[in-house]
Design a protein around this motif. Structure first.
Motif, PDB file in Angstrom:
ATOM      1  N   PRO A   1      49.812  42.501  46.653  1.00  0.00           N
ATOM      2  CA  PRO A   1      48.999  41.722  47.592  1.00  0.00           C
ATOM      3  C   PRO A   1      49.049  40.248  47.264  1.00  0.00           C
ATOM      4  N   GLY A   2      48.611  39.423  48.204  1.00  0.00           N
ATOM      5  CA  GLY A   2      48.601  37.986  47.986  1.00  0.00           C
ATOM      6  C   GLY A   2      47.571  37.553  46.958  1.00  0.00           C
ATOM      7  N   TRP A   3      47.763  36.335  46.434  1.00  0.00           N
ATOM      8  CA  TRP A   3      46.838  35.786  45.453  1.00  0.00           C
ATOM      9  C   TRP A   3      45.423  35.747  46.013  1.00  0.00           C
ATOM     10  N   GLY A   4      45.305  35.324  47.262  1.00  0.00           N
ATOM     11  CA  GLY A   4      43.993  35.218  47.883  1.00  0.00           C
ATOM     12  C   GLY A   4      43.311  36.565  48.048  1.00  0.00           C
TER      13      GLY A   4
ATOM     14  N   GLY B   1      42.594  33.388  35.003  1.00  0.00           N
ATOM     15  CA  GLY B   1      43.283  34.278  34.075  1.00  0.00           C
ATOM     16  C   GLY B   1      43.112  35.736  34.454  1.00  0.00           C
ATOM     17  N   LEU B   2      41.941  36.077  34.991  1.00  0.00           N
ATOM     18  CA  LEU B   2      41.670  37.452  35.406  1.00  0.00           C
ATOM     19  C   LEU B   2      42.562  37.855  36.572  1.00  0.00           C
ATOM     20  N   ILE B   3      42.785  36.939  37.510  1.00  0.00           N
ATOM     21  CA  ILE B   3      43.662  37.218  38.645  1.00  0.00           C
ATOM     22  C   ILE B   3      45.083  37.502  38.163  1.00  0.00           C
ATOM     23  N   GLU B   4      45.586  36.648  37.265  1.00  0.00           N
ATOM     24  CA  GLU B   4      46.937  36.834  36.750  1.00  0.00           C
ATOM     25  C   GLU B   4      47.051  38.118  35.943  1.00  0.00           C
ATOM     26  N   TYR B   5      46.029  38.436  35.175  1.00  0.00           N
ATOM     27  CA  TYR B   5      46.044  39.668  34.378  1.00  0.00           C
ATOM     28  C   TYR B   5      46.073  40.895  35.289  1.00  0.00           C
ATOM     29  N   ALA B   6      45.243  40.876  36.332  1.00  0.00           N
ATOM     30  CA  ALA B   6      45.218  42.009  37.263  1.00  0.00           C
ATOM     31  C   ALA B   6      46.570  42.192  37.929  1.00  0.00           C
ATOM     32  N   ARG B   7      47.207  41.097  38.313  1.00  0.00           N
ATOM     33  CA  ARG B   7      48.526  41.201  38.937  1.00  0.00           C
ATOM     34  C   ARG B   7      49.553  41.785  37.974  1.00  0.00           C
TER      35      ARG B   7
ATOM     36  N   TYR C   1      50.350  35.123  50.739  1.00  0.00           N
ATOM     37  CA  TYR C   1      51.144  34.281  49.848  1.00  0.00           C
ATOM     38  C   TYR C   1      50.888  34.708  48.397  1.00  0.00           C
ATOM     39  N   PRO C   2      51.937  34.990  47.620  1.00  0.00           N
ATOM     40  CA  PRO C   2      51.737  35.592  46.301  1.00  0.00           C
ATOM     41  C   PRO C   2      51.157  34.665  45.250  1.00  0.00           C
ATOM     42  N   PHE C   3      51.145  33.343  45.503  1.00  0.00           N
ATOM     43  CA  PHE C   3      50.660  32.408  44.504  1.00  0.00           C
ATOM     44  C   PHE C   3      49.385  31.718  44.975  1.00  0.00           C
TER      45      PHE C   3
ATOM     46  N   ILE D   1      36.164  47.932  35.721  1.00  0.00           N
ATOM     47  CA  ILE D   1      35.612  48.078  37.074  1.00  0.00           C
ATOM     48  C   ILE D   1      36.467  47.330  38.077  1.00  0.00           C
ATOM     49  N   LEU D   2      36.847  46.095  37.745  1.00  0.00           N
ATOM     50  CA  LEU D   2      37.630  45.277  38.664  1.00  0.00           C
ATOM     51  C   LEU D   2      39.011  45.874  38.897  1.00  0.00           C
ATOM     52  N   LEU D   3      39.678  46.322  37.840  1.00  0.00           N
ATOM     53  CA  LEU D   3      41.012  46.906  37.988  1.00  0.00           C
ATOM     54  C   LEU D   3      40.960  48.200  38.793  1.00  0.00           C
ATOM     55  N   SER D   4      39.911  48.988  38.576  1.00  0.00           N
ATOM     56  CA  SER D   4      39.765  50.228  39.329  1.00  0.00           C
ATOM     57  C   SER D   4      39.604  49.945  40.814  1.00  0.00           C
ATOM     58  N   ASP D   5      38.827  48.929  41.138  1.00  0.00           N
ATOM     59  CA  ASP D   5      38.621  48.573  42.544  1.00  0.00           C
ATOM     60  C   ASP D   5      39.905  48.027  43.159  1.00  0.00           C
ATOM     61  N   LEU D   6      40.595  47.167  42.417  1.00  0.00           N
ATOM     62  CA  LEU D   6      41.844  46.588  42.920  1.00  0.00           C
ATOM     63  C   LEU D   6      42.918  47.656  43.101  1.00  0.00           C
ATOM     64  N   ALA D   7      42.951  48.638  42.205  1.00  0.00           N
ATOM     65  CA  ALA D   7      43.987  49.665  42.252  1.00  0.00           C
ATOM     66  C   ALA D   7      43.891  50.528  43.495  1.00  0.00           C
ATOM     67  N   GLN D   8      42.738  50.577  44.134  1.00  0.00           N
ATOM     68  CA  GLN D   8      42.587  51.342  45.361  1.00  0.00           C
ATOM     69  C   GLN D   8      43.294  50.653  46.511  1.00  0.00           C
TER      70      GLN D   8
END
Length: 555
Positions: free
Chosen positions: A54-57, A19-25, A287-289, A78-85
Motif C-alpha cells: 500500500p501507499g505511504w499515506g 520510523g514506525l511507518i518504515e518498520y511496518a513496511r 504513492y509508495p513514499f 497491535i498496529l502490525l496486526s491491523d495493517l496485516a489485514q
C-alpha cells in the motif's frame, strides 16, 4: 524560509512515527522496492511498475486510525496486526440502519444479501483464474441438473433503470458483460438489487460465482443474482501516467519527481505508475513514499503531508475557510482548508505535529501553487498527533527526551518525564473558551463573546477552561511552559468549574499541593516561525516558547 538540512535530517531520524511507518513496511511488505531492479539498483527496462504494498499515506492513515480507536495506547503488535489485514474492502448496498432497543442504542447495520467484494488488480488478479467458464459453455439443462458456473467478464454497458409490472412496481437494470472469448451476456438486476449497479463502472471486471441462469427469451439465456451468487469487482482505471521517481530516494529531501515536460533532467532509477484522470490530475493516494512539500506541483491529488504547524490564519467573513502554514524538512506551504460548516478539528496551534491526507494541488490564475483540503472530499483526514490520547501510553509512538534536549530543536515534539517545580510562581486562571476550537474568547462591550480564532460570536458555545503557566523540571534543567484544556486538567487534577467554585484564598493555595508531582508530558515549540497569537492569551504567555499538549501522571 531557509531550512537547516542537517537539523531537519536529525528530526526525521528521531521521529518515532516515521520510523514506525518504515518498520511496518519492511516487515509486512519486504523487498517491494527492490523488485524489478538489477544488481546496480536500476530498472533495466524502465517499464514502470505499481507498488505491491500500500501507499505511504495508507499506512500512515491506518496507523493513526488504530491509535484513535485505541485511545488508552497501542503496541507495535497491535498496529502490525491491523495493517496485516490489506485493506480488503467490501461494498455493501441495499442496507438499512436500525437503532438497537437495548445497550447503547447506536445505529447498527442490518445484514444484506447483496454483497460486492472489491479486488485489487495487482494483488488479487490470480483469483480471477478460478472464474474461467465461458458464456458459450452455458447449458440450461446442465444448470437445472445442479451444475454451477463461475465467470469473469468485462462490463461493456450499464443500462438505464427500468420499471415493469402492472403498476410499474418492479425495477430492473441490465448489465451487458463480455467474456474473454468476446461472447456477450446480459446480467439482470431486479428490485433492490438494482442498487448494486451504482458500484459498477464500464470497463471494470466482474467475477460471478454461481449466478442464477434464466431463459430470457425462447433461445437466449441471461444471468441473475441468485441466493448462492457471489460478486467480485476489479475497478477499471481509465488512464494511467507513469510518474518517475528514484526508488533509492533521499527520504529527507523528497523524491524529486521528474518533470513530465523534460523527463531527461533527472536520471531514471525506476518508475511508479500512478492513475491519471482525463484532466491530467495524478492520484498520489497509493504513492509508495512520503510526499514532501518540495515535490508539490500542479495537478496532484490524493496527497498526504506530515509536518508541523507554524501559523494559522482566518479572515473574518469567511466561515469554514482557514489557511494553515505547515513546515516539513524541505520547506513551508500554506494549505487552505475548507469545512462543511465550521471548524471541527478541536484545538490546533503553532508547533503541533499534524498528518493531513486528501490534499489537492492546482495553479491559480496568478500562476501560484494552491494546496487545498476539504473536509467533504473522499479520503480526507486530519490528525493532530501532538494531542492524540494514545500518544503518552504508546512507547512505539514516542521517544523519551530530557528537557535539556529542547534547546537543540532535534525533534518536532518532545516526550519528557518531569516534575512540577517552583510552584510558587505557577500561574493558574480560568477563562472561557470556544468549545469547537478550544481557543480563548473575548467579551465585547455589548456582552457578546467572540472567538478570537474563528472570529465568530460564540456565546452559546462556551466552556470554562484553564490557562496554566508552570515550571517543569528534570535532572538536566528547568523549562517554563504553558497549557490549557484537558492537559491543564491532568496537571492540576481538578476541573475548571471545580477550581472556579473554590474561594479565592484556596485558589491561591491550591497549586502548592502539586509541588513535586511527576508527569510524562508532550512538549511542542509554539514559537516556531513568526506566529503572533490573537486568541486572547496574555503577552506574558506569548513569550513562553513551549506548550504542553498532553500530560499523564507518572509515579
Amino acid at each position: 524560509m531557509e531550512i537547516d538540512n542537517a537539523q531537519n535530517q536529525q528530526q526525521e531520524e528521531e521521529d518515532p512515527f516515521l520510523g514506525l511507518i518504515e518498520y511496518a513496511r519492511s516487515v509486512l511488505w519486504p523487498g517491494e522496492e527492490e523488485e524489478g531492479r538489477d544488481e546496480s539498483g536500476q530498472d533495466p527496462n524502465n517499464t514502470g511498475s505499481k507498488s505491491r504494498g500500500p501507499g505511504w499515506g495508507w499506512i500512515a492513515s491506518r496507523i493513526l486510525k488504530t491509535c484513535i480507536a485505541y485511545s488508552s495506547g497501542v503496541t507495535v503488535a497491535i498496529l502490525l496486526s491491523d495493517l496485516a489485514q490489506k485493506g480488503r474492502e467490501v461494498f455493501l448496498t441495499g442496507c438499512y440502519l436500525r437503532t438497537a432497543r437495548e445497550g447503547c442504542g447506536s445505529p447498527r447495520l442490518l445484514p444484506t444479501e447483496y454483497l460486492v467484494i472489491l479486488l485489487d488488480e495487482d494483488h488479487d488478479a490470480i483469483l480471477l483464474d478460478f472464474y474461467s467458464d465461458s458464456f458459450s459453455s452455458i447449458s440450461l439443462d446442465a444448470f437445472n441438473n445442479g451444475v454451477s458456473y463461475s465467470f469473469n467478464a468485462r462490463i461493456e454497458s450499464i443500462g438505464l433503470l427500468e420499471t415493469q409490472g402492472e403498476f410499474d412496481s418492479i425495477q430492473r437494470r441490465q448489465i451487458t458483460l463480455v467474456d474473454n472469448d468476446g461472447v456477450k451476456m446480459k446480467f439482470l438486476l431486479w428490485g433492490e438489487q438494482v442498487l448494486i449497479a451504482n458500484l459498477f463502472s464500464i470497463g471494470s471486471t466482474l467475477a460471478l460465482d454461481r449466478p442464477y441462469i434464466a431463459l430470457e427469451t425462447s433461445d437466449e439465456c441471461c444471468l441473475e443474482y441468485g441466493t448462492a451468487t457471489q460478486l467480485y469487482l476489479v475497478p477499471f482505471i481509465q488512464q494511467e501516467e507513469q510518474v518517475c521517481v528514484p526508488l533509492t530516494q533521499n527520504r529527507y529531501q523528497g523524491s524529486r519527481l521528474l518533470s513530465a515536460v523534460d523527463p531527461s533532467q533527472v536520471p531514471i532509477v525506476s518508475q511508479v505508475t500512478l492513475p491519471c484522470d482525463s484532466q491530467g490530475s495524478i492520484d498520489f493516494s497509493n504513492y509508495p513514499f512520503r510526499p514532501f512539500i518540495i515535490n508539490l506541483c500542479d495537478k496532484m491529488t490524493g496527497l498526504s503531508l506530515y509536518g508541523v504547524v507554524i501559523d494559522i490564519f482566518h479572515k473574518e467573513n469567511t466561515p469554514g475557510v482557514y489557511s494553515l502554514k505547515i513546515e516539513d524538512t524541505t520547506g513551508v506551504i500554506t494549505v487552505k482548508i475548507h469545512f462543511a460548516d465550521s471548524w471541527s478539528l478541536g484545538r490546533l496551534g503553532p508547533g503541533h505535529v499534524v498528518y493531513i491526507s486528501g490534499l489537492t494541488c492546482s495553479m491559480t490564475k496568478q500562476n501560484r501553487l494552491e494546496v487545498l483540503w476539504s473536509e467533504k472530499d473522499a479520503g480526507a483526514s486530519f490528525v493532530n498527533l501532538s494531542c492524540l490520547p494514545a500518544l503518552l501510553n504508546s512507547s512505539c509512538l514516542h521517544r523519551s527526551s530530557c528537557l535539556s534536549d529542547l534547546s537543540n530543536g532535534a525533534s518536532y515534539m518532545f516526550l519528557c518525564r518531569v516534575w512540577l517545580d517552583q510552584i510558587d510562581s505557577c500561574f493558574v486562571n480560568t477563562r472561557f473558551a470556544h468549545a469547537l476550537c478550544g481557543h480563548f474568547v473575548n467579551e465585547r462591550p455589548t456582552g457578546v463573546f467572540e472567538c478570537s480564532f474563528c472570529h465568530i460570536q460564540c456565546s452559546a458555545e462556551l466552556v470554562r477552561t484553564f490557562h496554566l503557566k508552570v515550571t517543569l523540571a528534570d535532572e538536566s534543567t528547568k523549562v517554563l511552559a504553558w497549557c490549557t484544556g484537558q492537559t491543564a486538567i491532568e496537571l492540576l487534577q481538578i476541573s475548571p468549574n471545580e477550581f472556579y467554585e473554590l474561594p479565592e484564598e484556596e485558589q491561591i493555595m491550591y497549586p502548592s499541593s502539586l509541588e513535586g508531582e511527576r508527569f510524562l508530558v508532550a512538549l511542542v515549540n509554539c514559537k516556531r516561525g513568526h506566529y503572533e497569537s490573537s486568541d486572547g492569551i496574555t503577552q506574558e504567555t506569548q513569550a513562553i516558547s513551549w506548550e504542553i499538549t498532553r500530560a499523564l501522571k507518572w509515579e
